[in-house]
Scaffold this motif. Structure first.
Motif, PDB file in Angstrom:
ATOM      1  N   CYS A 178       0.851  -1.186   0.000  1.00  0.00           N
ATOM      2  CA  CYS A 178       0.000   0.000   0.000  1.00  0.00           C
ATOM      3  C   CYS A 178       0.888   1.237   0.000  1.00  0.00           C
ATOM      4  O   CYS A 178       1.836   1.341   0.779  1.00  0.00           O
ATOM      5  N   ARG A 215      -5.864  -3.724  -4.137  1.00  0.00           N
ATOM      6  CA  ARG A 215      -6.200  -2.549  -3.331  1.00  0.00           C
ATOM      7  C   ARG A 215      -5.966  -2.852  -1.864  1.00  0.00           C
ATOM      8  O   ARG A 215      -6.209  -3.978  -1.419  1.00  0.00           O
ATOM      9  N   CYS A 216      -5.544  -1.834  -1.114  1.00  0.00           N
ATOM     10  CA  CYS A 216      -5.391  -1.987   0.329  1.00  0.00           C
ATOM     11  C   CYS A 216      -6.780  -1.966   0.967  1.00  0.00           C
ATOM     12  O   CYS A 216      -7.553  -1.025   0.753  1.00  0.00           O
ATOM     13  N   SER A 270      -2.683  -0.734  -4.595  1.00  0.00           N
ATOM     14  CA  SER A 270      -1.371  -1.119  -4.071  1.00  0.00           C
ATOM     15  C   SER A 270      -0.356  -1.091  -5.209  1.00  0.00           C
ATOM     16  O   SER A 270      -0.715  -1.124  -6.384  1.00  0.00           O
TER      17      SER A 270
END
Ligand code: ZN
Lengths: 60, 92
Positions: A6, A17-18, A25
């Motif tokens: 991230c 995605r975080c 990310s």
């Protein structure tokens, strides 16, 4: 599987995605840190990390 | 306290992960494990107090023992904020 980081919280993950920050990310990261006990870790405190887990030191 | 441990070069992250797993399953008090890219063949283990290096938790493949002495937190800080590679190259 490509490990990504991230760009905000530096947490390492396989996802795009975080889940915490809800931002994409990046696979461009370096340095590696495992935080086991954030409350008692000076390193975690220095990096403002308050959740256990795996982190990158630098993310682009 | 921060201690350096030698590892097989290229196995730093794997050793750190295995050590972390051992720590979670033991009473040994390790708060973090740091693997700077610039430090080949070493991992840095942070503990709140002196630890017994002979503890079975430190029996990890490719982990090759601790380096004598402690490392100061000031020294560690240089690893925590690594210079971006491109930023250190002067524009010409
Ligand atoms: Zn994040």
């Amino acid at each position: 599987m490509v490990t990504k980081a991230c760009t905000r919280c530096h947490r390492l993950m396989e996802e795009e995605r975080c889940a915490i920050c809800n931002i994409p990310s990046s696979k461009n990261w370096s340095g590696f840190l495992i935080v086991l006990d954030p409350e008692n870790s000076g390193i975690a405190q220095e990096l403002n990390i308050n959740l256990p887990g795996e982190y990158a030191l630098r993310v682009r | 306290m921060i201690y350096a441990f030698r590892t097989l070069v290229g196995q730093e992250k794997n050793v750190a992960r295995l050590l972390a797993r051992n720590v979670r399953n033991s009473d040994i008090d390790v708060t973090s494990i740091l693997v700077p890219d610039t430090l080949k063949g070493y991992i840095l283990v942070e503990t709140p107090s002196k630890v017994d290096m002979q503890d079975p938790a430190f029996k990890v493949p490719n982990l090759r023992g601790s380096v004598e002495g402690e490392i100061s937190f000031e020294e560690i800080k240089t690893f925590l904020n690594p210079e971006p590679v491109l930023a250190s190259v002067k524009k010409g």
